[in-house]
Write an enzyme that holds these catalytic residues in place. Structure first.
Site, PDB file in Angstrom:
ATOM      1  N   CYS A   1     -43.510  26.815  19.492  1.00  0.00           N
ATOM      2  CA  CYS A   1     -44.563  27.077  20.298  1.00  0.00           C
ATOM      3  C   CYS A   1     -44.112  27.140  21.702  1.00  0.00           C
ATOM      4  O   CYS A   1     -45.175  27.485  22.405  1.00  0.00           O
ATOM      5  CB  CYS A   1     -45.626  25.888  20.167  1.00  0.00           C
ATOM      6  SG  CYS A   1     -44.879  24.342  21.005  1.00  0.00           S
TER       7      CYS A   1
ATOM      8  N   ASP B   1     -19.269  -1.009  -0.412  1.00  0.00           N
ATOM      9  CA  ASP B   1     -19.511  -0.710   0.797  1.00  0.00           C
ATOM     10  C   ASP B   1     -20.895  -1.403   1.354  1.00  0.00           C
ATOM     11  O   ASP B   1     -21.733  -0.704   1.472  1.00  0.00           O
ATOM     12  CB  ASP B   1     -19.431   0.614   0.985  1.00  0.00           C
ATOM     13  CG  ASP B   1     -19.228   1.159   2.469  1.00  0.00           C
ATOM     14  OD1 ASP B   1     -18.750   0.227   3.315  1.00  0.00           O
ATOM     15  OD2 ASP B   1     -19.331   2.300   2.844  1.00  0.00           O
TER      16      ASP B   1
ATOM     17  N   LYS C   1     -14.466  -1.784  -4.407  1.00  0.00           N
ATOM     18  CA  LYS C   1     -14.698  -2.343  -2.943  1.00  0.00           C
ATOM     19  C   LYS C   1     -16.099  -1.978  -2.551  1.00  0.00           C
ATOM     20  O   LYS C   1     -16.466  -0.504  -2.448  1.00  0.00           O
ATOM     21  CB  LYS C   1     -13.667  -1.571  -2.075  1.00  0.00           C
ATOM     22  CG  LYS C   1     -13.764  -2.116  -0.757  1.00  0.00           C
ATOM     23  CD  LYS C   1     -12.597  -1.671   0.000  1.00  0.00           C
ATOM     24  CE  LYS C   1     -12.478  -2.239   1.576  1.00  0.00           C
ATOM     25  NZ  LYS C   1     -13.703  -2.293   2.135  1.00  0.00           N
TER      26      LYS C   1
ATOM     27  N   LYS D   1      -8.093   2.581  -0.224  1.00  0.00           N
ATOM     28  CA  LYS D   1      -9.649   3.272   0.183  1.00  0.00           C
ATOM     29  C   LYS D   1      -9.611   4.654  -0.403  1.00  0.00           C
ATOM     30  O   LYS D   1      -8.412   5.341  -0.146  1.00  0.00           O
ATOM     31  CB  LYS D   1      -9.983   3.142   1.440  1.00  0.00           C
ATOM     32  CG  LYS D   1     -10.051   1.645   1.781  1.00  0.00           C
ATOM     33  CD  LYS D   1     -10.409   1.337   3.332  1.00  0.00           C
ATOM     34  CE  LYS D   1     -11.637   1.623   3.748  1.00  0.00           C
ATOM     35  NZ  LYS D   1     -12.104   1.309   5.191  1.00  0.00           N
TER      36      LYS D   1
ATOM     37  N   ASP E   1     -14.711   5.778   8.934  1.00  0.00           N
ATOM     38  CA  ASP E   1     -13.721   4.761   8.376  1.00  0.00           C
ATOM     39  C   ASP E   1     -12.400   5.166   8.581  1.00  0.00           C
ATOM     40  O   ASP E   1     -11.632   4.530   9.015  1.00  0.00           O
ATOM     41  CB  ASP E   1     -14.207   4.182   7.196  1.00  0.00           C
ATOM     42  CG  ASP E   1     -15.560   3.321   7.049  1.00  0.00           C
ATOM     43  OD1 ASP E   1     -16.055   3.403   8.369  1.00  0.00           O
ATOM     44  OD2 ASP E   1     -15.872   2.798   6.229  1.00  0.00           O
TER      45      ASP E   1
ATOM     46  N   ASP F   1      -9.366   3.773  10.679  1.00  0.00           N
ATOM     47  CA  ASP F   1      -8.237   3.086   9.848  1.00  0.00           C
ATOM     48  C   ASP F   1      -6.932   3.738  10.678  1.00  0.00           C
ATOM     49  O   ASP F   1      -5.972   3.162  10.645  1.00  0.00           O
ATOM     50  CB  ASP F   1      -8.248   3.365   8.531  1.00  0.00           C
ATOM     51  CG  ASP F   1      -9.361   2.437   7.907  1.00  0.00           C
ATOM     52  OD1 ASP F   1      -9.796   1.494   8.369  1.00  0.00           O
ATOM     53  OD2 ASP F   1      -9.971   2.816   6.851  1.00  0.00           O
TER      54      ASP F   1
ATOM     55  N   TYR G   1     -17.768 -12.024  -5.133  1.00  0.00           N
ATOM     56  CA  TYR G   1     -16.283 -11.681  -5.857  1.00  0.00           C
ATOM     57  C   TYR G   1     -15.333 -12.575  -5.147  1.00  0.00           C
ATOM     58  O   TYR G   1     -14.376 -12.679  -5.479  1.00  0.00           O
ATOM     59  CB  TYR G   1     -16.042 -10.118  -5.263  1.00  0.00           C
ATOM     60  CG  TYR G   1     -16.403  -9.918  -3.910  1.00  0.00           C
ATOM     61  CD1 TYR G   1     -15.558 -10.703  -2.872  1.00  0.00           C
ATOM     62  CD2 TYR G   1     -17.060  -8.727  -3.622  1.00  0.00           C
ATOM     63  CE1 TYR G   1     -15.727 -10.124  -1.505  1.00  0.00           C
ATOM     64  CE2 TYR G   1     -17.188  -8.511  -2.202  1.00  0.00           C
ATOM     65  CZ  TYR G   1     -16.756  -9.191  -1.160  1.00  0.00           C
ATOM     66  OH  TYR G   1     -16.859  -9.013   0.092  1.00  0.00           O
TER      67      TYR G   1
ATOM     68  N   GLU H   1     -11.155   7.602  10.183  1.00  0.00           N
ATOM     69  CA  GLU H   1     -10.469   7.775  11.639  1.00  0.00           C
ATOM     70  C   GLU H   1     -10.135   6.524  12.108  1.00  0.00           C
ATOM     71  O   GLU H   1      -9.414   6.275  12.655  1.00  0.00           O
ATOM     72  CB  GLU H   1     -11.575   8.541  12.512  1.00  0.00           C
ATOM     73  CG  GLU H   1     -11.690  10.099  12.358  1.00  0.00           C
ATOM     74  CD  GLU H   1     -12.977  10.694  12.891  1.00  0.00           C
ATOM     75  OE1 GLU H   1     -12.696  11.611  13.287  1.00  0.00           O
ATOM     76  OE2 GLU H   1     -13.872  10.217  12.580  1.00  0.00           O
TER      77      GLU H   1
ATOM     78  N   GLU I   1     -10.764  -4.588  -8.835  1.00  0.00           N
ATOM     79  CA  GLU I   1     -12.579  -4.511  -8.337  1.00  0.00           C
ATOM     80  C   GLU I   1     -12.784  -3.359  -7.728  1.00  0.00           C
ATOM     81  O   GLU I   1     -12.191  -2.900  -6.699  1.00  0.00           O
ATOM     82  CB  GLU I   1     -12.710  -5.863  -7.788  1.00  0.00           C
ATOM     83  CG  GLU I   1     -12.467  -7.151  -8.431  1.00  0.00           C
ATOM     84  CD  GLU I   1     -12.361  -8.370  -7.619  1.00  0.00           C
ATOM     85  OE1 GLU I   1     -13.019  -8.501  -6.658  1.00  0.00           O
ATOM     86  OE2 GLU I   1     -11.833  -9.448  -8.072  1.00  0.00           O
TER      87      GLU I   1
ATOM     88  N   CYS J   1     -48.670  22.639  18.629  1.00  0.00           N
ATOM     89  CA  CYS J   1     -47.487  23.390  18.232  1.00  0.00           C
ATOM     90  C   CYS J   1     -47.593  23.512  16.695  1.00  0.00           C
ATOM     91  O   CYS J   1     -48.022  22.536  15.866  1.00  0.00           O
ATOM     92  CB  CYS J   1     -46.268  22.304  18.259  1.00  0.00           C
ATOM     93  SG  CYS J   1     -44.858  22.943  17.624  1.00  0.00           S
TER      94      CYS J   1
ATOM     95  N   CYS K   1     -40.647  18.004  21.023  1.00  0.00           N
ATOM     96  CA  CYS K   1     -41.889  18.931  21.636  1.00  0.00           C
ATOM     97  C   CYS K   1     -43.019  18.184  21.663  1.00  0.00           C
ATOM     98  O   CYS K   1     -43.538  17.425  20.748  1.00  0.00           O
ATOM     99  CB  CYS K   1     -42.000  20.158  20.552  1.00  0.00           C
ATOM    100  SG  CYS K   1     -43.625  20.974  20.809  1.00  0.00           S
TER     101      CYS K   1
ATOM    102  N   SER L   1     -10.770 -10.385   6.532  1.00  0.00           N
ATOM    103  CA  SER L   1     -10.637  -9.121   6.095  1.00  0.00           C
ATOM    104  C   SER L   1      -9.408  -8.750   5.283  1.00  0.00           C
ATOM    105  O   SER L   1      -8.967  -9.633   4.657  1.00  0.00           O
ATOM    106  CB  SER L   1     -10.570  -8.064   7.249  1.00  0.00           C
ATOM    107  OG  SER L   1     -10.865  -6.827   6.914  1.00  0.00           O
ATOM    108  N   LEU L   2      -9.541  -7.405   4.752  1.00  0.00           N
ATOM    109  CA  LEU L   2      -8.221  -7.172   3.865  1.00  0.00           C
ATOM    110  C   LEU L   2      -7.425  -5.833   4.332  1.00  0.00           C
ATOM    111  O   LEU L   2      -8.146  -5.101   5.129  1.00  0.00           O
ATOM    112  CB  LEU L   2      -9.060  -6.591   2.473  1.00  0.00           C
ATOM    113  CG  LEU L   2      -9.588  -7.217   1.572  1.00  0.00           C
ATOM    114  CD1 LEU L   2     -10.586  -6.543   0.563  1.00  0.00           C
ATOM    115  CD2 LEU L   2      -8.486  -8.097   0.727  1.00  0.00           C
TER     116      LEU L   2
ATOM    117  N   CYS M   1     -39.448  24.391  22.773  1.00  0.00           N
ATOM    118  CA  CYS M   1     -39.797  24.352  21.474  1.00  0.00           C
ATOM    119  C   CYS M   1     -39.555  25.624  20.769  1.00  0.00           C
ATOM    120  O   CYS M   1     -40.085  26.732  21.108  1.00  0.00           O
ATOM    121  CB  CYS M   1     -41.179  23.825  21.129  1.00  0.00           C
ATOM    122  SG  CYS M   1     -41.813  23.724  19.306  1.00  0.00           S
TER     123      CYS M   1
END
Ligand code: IVH
Length: 708
Positions: free
Chosen positions: A452, A160, A158, A355, A37, A41, A268, A39, A156, A473, A467, A127-128, A449
Site C-alpha cells: 500500500c 535435541d 542424541k 553429531k 551448532d 562447535d 537416559y 559453527e 543412543e 493496506c 506496515c 556436557s558431552l 509497504c
C-alpha cells in the site's frame, strides 16, 4: 592446526572466549542462537586446539572448561552481549525471535522475573564431548578398547532438547532442575509436572529410596509446528527450532501455558548412591519398568564397527522421527569402567557424541521479496535457484528480518547455504563470500509497504518492520479476513480465493460485511453455484453460534491468540467488560502481560473497532461467554454422544449441545438419546447404538433440533 605465535594465540583465545560466551548466552538464556551448532562447535574446537598449543594461556574460566548456563543473569554471562557487540542485551539475532512479548514470555530478555528456585546439583551436570568425524569416533572406541579390550557401548539418539534432572524420593517426583550453569539450576517442577509422560509417582518396583534421573525435555515436531503457526497467526516471530521452543516453554511463568505446549521427555542417565546395577543398560531398563520414559531406540552394541553401523542407520532414519535429534551418543555400558574412566572438567571420558552435520545446499540468491502478513509484519523471503535438499526442491527461503539480512551481509547473486531446520520454509544460514560475483548489490530494504506504499515502522522492542496501515493496506485486510473465517475462529467456508474475490469486488470492507451478503449477490459472481452459495451462507449463519472466546480470537487483535482469547473470555465474560478495561486492569489478569494488555487496550480505543463490535453484535455474534451457555432449552434432558467428522469441530458441537441444554457423554449407553454421527463415526459406538436402539442422527438433523 598450524602453529601460531603466542601473542597471536593470546589475542585469538580472548576473542574466541568472549564470542563463545556470547553464543552460550544467546543459546541457553535467550533461546535465540545466532549461529548454527556446527559453527559453534568449530569455534570451540579452534579454542581447544589453541589452549592445547599454549596450555598456560588456558584460563580456568574458559568456555572449554564449563557448560553454558541457562540461568538468566548468572555469572557465566558476565561476558554476554555488550554494547560494543553488534547486538543490544536482550535483543535477538539471526534466526531470531526478537519479540519481547508477554504472550510468549519465553522470548523475554535476561531481566525477566522468575518464579524458579535455584537448586545446587548433587552431582554436577556436565556436557558431552562431541565430534563430527567418524575418525574421532573410532579413536574414542580404540582408546577405550586399548585399555579394556572388547567393549559394550550403549548407543543412543542424541535428543535435541533441554537437559533436565529429576529427583525421585520414595517413588515420588520431588524436583526437576535444569542444567543451569552445571553446578546449580532452576527448579521447574511445576512446569515439568504438566508433561504427561513424566510420572509423579513411580510404578511399584524395587526403585532406590532416592535417585536422580537425567534426560531431555523436547518438543515434538507436531507441537513445534502448531506453536509456530499460532505465533505467526498473532504476528509473533516463530521459534527457530524445537530446542528453543522447548527451552522457552519450560521457563514460562505459567504452568497452565506450559501444559498446552505439548512438551515430552526422554530419560537416559540414572544416578544415585550404591545403585544395584552393573551396566547402564540395566539401569535404564529398570527405570523404564518403574514407568519412566526412556528411548526405545537405544541399543547395547559390541565394538566400534557396530557403533558405526548404528550411526549410519540413524543418520538417515532420524528424519522420520517425530522429534529432533542432532546426533548419536555412545556410552561405555559397564558402570565399573565408567567410574574408572571418570570425567574431565566438562564431560565424561566414558561417553561422547557423534553429531550429524546439518543437511545443507548451496545455491545462488536470485532476488528478495518482501511479504506483508496479517499483522503488517514485513518478512523478507529469498528466491533461490531451485536446489534439491532433503528430498524436496527448495526455491524459497526465509530471511526472517532486516537484522538477519544485515548479519548475513547478503547480496543478490550470492551463493547461500540453505538448511531445513524443521520449519516449513527453509532458512539461509550463511553466505559463501568466496563466490560473491563482482559488483553484487545488497537487496534494497523497502522504506514503504510493498502493498500500500505506507512508510514502514520498526517496533522498538522487535526486530521486525511493520506496515502501520492496518485498516487500509489490502494485504492486511485480506489476511485479517482469512484469519476471521478460519476454522479455529468463525469457521466460515471461504478460502483465500473467495476472500480475494469478495474484497477485490468491493463486497467486503469489514468483517460484518460477511453477514450482509445475499445469495443473489453471490450467484451473480463468477464461479458461484447454488450449492456453493448455500454452503457459504450456511456457514456464515452457523458462525453466529461460535463461542465468544473464538469471536475474540477472530477479531485479530495483535498478540491475542487462541489461548489468550480463552483467558480473556474467562476474566472478562462479556466484550463490553473487556472494551472498558484499562491497560493496567488487563495487565493484572493472569497470563496477560503488559504488551498484550497494551495491544488490547489500543484495539478497543479505536472508534472503528468499537463500531465493528456493535455491528457484529447486531448481526447476532456471541459477545458474551455466559450467553452461549443458555441459548435455549431445546435439548433439555437429552443425552447426545458425538462421533465422527463434522463441518465444525467436535468441541464446538459439544459446546452447542450444552448451550441448548443437552449433555454429551463420551460413550453410548441405555440413557443416550441420540448418537450424533458425522463422517466415519466410531464403529463400536454405531454398533452399540444399534444394539440399544439409540437413534442415530446426522449434523443437519441436529441443527434442525436446535432450530438453526
Ligand atoms: S548423556 C554426563 N545421552 O546432549 C553427560 N546426553 O551435548 C551425560 N543429550 O548434556 C549425558 N541426548 O543434554 C546423554 N542420549 C543422550 C543424550 C544426551 C541428548 C544431551 C545432554 C547432554 C548434551 C551434550
Amino acid at each position: 592446526m598450524a602453529k601460531i605465535s603466542k601473542s597471536a594465540a593470546k589475542e585469538r583465545i580472548e576473542a574466541l572466549s568472549a564470542e563463545l560466551e556470547r553464543h552460550n548466552y544467546n543459546y541457553y538464556v535467550l533461546n535465540a542462537p545466532v549461529i548454527t551448532d556446527f559453527e559453534f562447535d568449530l569455534k570451540m574446537q579452534e579454542l581447544q586446539a589453541l589452549e592445547a598449543m599454549y596450555p598456560d594461556l588456558a584460563r580456568p574460566d574458559s568456555p572449554t572448561q564449563h557448560v553454558g548456563s541457562d540461568i538468566a543473569g548468572s555469572p557465566a554471562q558476565s561476558t554476554g552481549p555488550s554494547s560494543e557487540g553488534k547486538v543490544r542485551e536482550g535483543e535477538h539475532r539471526l534466526n531470531s525471535k526478537a519479540s519481547q512479548s508477554e504472550a510468549f514470555p519465553e522470548q523475554k530478555g535476561p531481566a525477566q522475573r522468575t518464579k524458579f528456585e535455584q537448586i545446587e546439583h548433587k552431582y554436577p551436570m556436565l556436557s558431552l564431548g562431541n565430534t563430527y568425524s567418524r575418525e574421532d569416533m573410532l579413536a574414542f572406541c580404540s582408546k577405550i578398547e586399548a585399555e579394556y579390550g572388547s567393549t559394550e557401548y550403549s548407543c543412543e539418539l542424541k535428543f535435541d532438547g533441554v537437559a533436565i534432572c529429576l529427583t525421585y524420593v520414595d517413588g515420588r517426583l520431588k524436583q526437576a532442575v535444569t542444567r543451569g550453569d552445571g553446578v546449580k539450576g532452576d527448579n521447574v517442577i511445576d512446569n515439568v509436572l504438566t508433561i504427561k509422560s513424566i510420572p509423579r509417582q513411580l510404578k511399584p518396583g524395587d526403585w532406590p529410596r532416592e535417585f536422580e534421573i537425567r534426560g531431555e525435555i523436547y518438543m515434538p515436531w507436531s507441537a513445534f509446528e502448531a506453536l509456530n503457526a499460532e505465533k505467526e497467526e498473532i504476528g509473533e516471530q516463530p521459534f527457530a527450532n524445537p530446542r528453543n521452543a522447548a527451552s522457552g516453554s519450560l521457563k514460562l511463568q505459567s504452568s497452565a501455558q506450559v501444559a498446552g505446549r505439548g512438551l515430552d521427555c526422554v530419560l537416559y542417565h540414572l544416578l544415585g548412591e550404591n545403585l544395584p546395577f552393573a551396566t547402564h543398560g540395566e539401569a535404564i531398563a529398570a527405570a523404564a519398568s518403574w514407568g519412566l520414559p526412556t528411548s526405545e531406540h537405544s541399543k547395547i552394541l559390541n565394538g566400534a564397527e557396530a557403533v558405526v553401523e548404528y550411526i549410519d542407520f540413524w543418520d538417515t532414519r532420524r528424519k522420520s522421527l517425530p522429534y529432533a535429534t542432532d546426533g548419536v551418543v555412545i556410552k561405555v555400558n559397564d558402570l565399573q569402567r565408567q567410574r574408572q574412566l571418570g570425567f574431565t572438567a566438562k564431560s565424561p571420558r566414558w561417553a561422547t557424541a557423534y553429531k550429524f552435520k546439518p543437511e545443507q545446499a548451496l545455491t545462488p540468491l536470485l532476488s528478495v521479496d518482501y511479504q506483508v502478513g496479517r499483522t503488517g509484519a514485513v518478512t523478507p523471503v529469498a528466491n533461490l535457484e531451485p536446489v534439491p535438499l532433503s528430498g524436496t526442491i527448495v526455491k524459497r527461503a526465509s530471511l526472517h528480518n532486516k537484522d538477519q539480512m544485515d548479519l548475513l551481509d547478503i547480496h543478490i547473486g550470492d551463493w547461500v547455504y540453505v538448511e531445513k531446520g524443521g520449519e516449513i520454509i527453509p532458512k539461509i544460514t550463511a553466505v559463501e563470500l568466496a563466490k560473491r560475483p563482482a559488483g553484487a548489490l545488497k537487496p534494497q530494504w523497502p522504506e514503504v509497504c510493498p502493498d500500500c506504499g505506507t512508510p514502514l515502522v520498526r517496533d522498538t522492542d522487535e526486530a521486525r518492520h511493520y506496515c502501520p496501515n492496518r485498516t487500509g493496506c489490502p494485504t492486511q485486510i485480506k489476511a485479517a479476513f482469512v484469519h476471521f473465517v478460519s476454522r479455529d475462529a468463525m469457521d466460515i467456508l471461504a478460502g483465500d480465493a473467495t476472500i480475494d474475490q469478495l474484497y477485490n469486488l468491493g463486497y467486503i470492507h469489514d468483517f460484518n460485511d460477511l453477514y450482509i451478503l445475499t445469495k443473489e449477490q453471490l450467484m451473480a459472481l463468477e464461479g458461484w453455484q447454488e450449492k456453493s452459495c448455500e454452503n457459504f451462507l450456511g456457514s456464515v449463519e452457523r458462525s453466529k453460534g461460535v463461542p465468544y472466546e473464538r469471536v475474540l480470537y477472530a477479531l485479530g487483535i495483535r498478540h491475542v491468540g487462541k489461548t489468550t482469547a480463552k483467558t480473556l473470555a474467562k476474566s472478562f465474560p462479556g466484550i463490553d467488560d473487556l472494551a472498558v478495561a484499562s491497560q493496567e486492569q488487563l495487565a493484572q489478569t493472569e497470563d496477560i502481560g503488559p504488551i498484550v494488555a497494551a495491544s488490547i487496550a489500543d484495539w478497543f480505543r479505536e472508534e472503528s473497532n468499537r463500531q465493528l463490535v456493535e455491528k457484529l453484535r447486531a448481526s447476532g455474534l456471541q459477545m458474551q461467554a455466559v450467553a452461549r451457555e443458555k441459548l435455549s432449552n431445546a435439548l433439555e434432558g437429552k443425552s447426545i454422544v458425538v462421533s465422527g467428522v463434522f463441518s465444525i469441530s467436535r468441541e464446538d458441537l459439544k459446546a452447542m449441545i450444552e448451550a441448548h441444554g443437552g449433555t454429551c457423554p463420551g460413550s453410548v449407553s441405555g440413557k443416550t438419546t441420540y448418537l450424533l454421527a458425522g463422517d466415519k463415526p466410531g464403529e463400536s459406538k454405531v454398533k452399540k447404538a444399534g444394539q440399544l436402539g439409540v437413534e442415530i442422527i446426522d449434523e443437519e438433523t441436529f441443527y434442525q433440533l436446535i432450530g438453526k
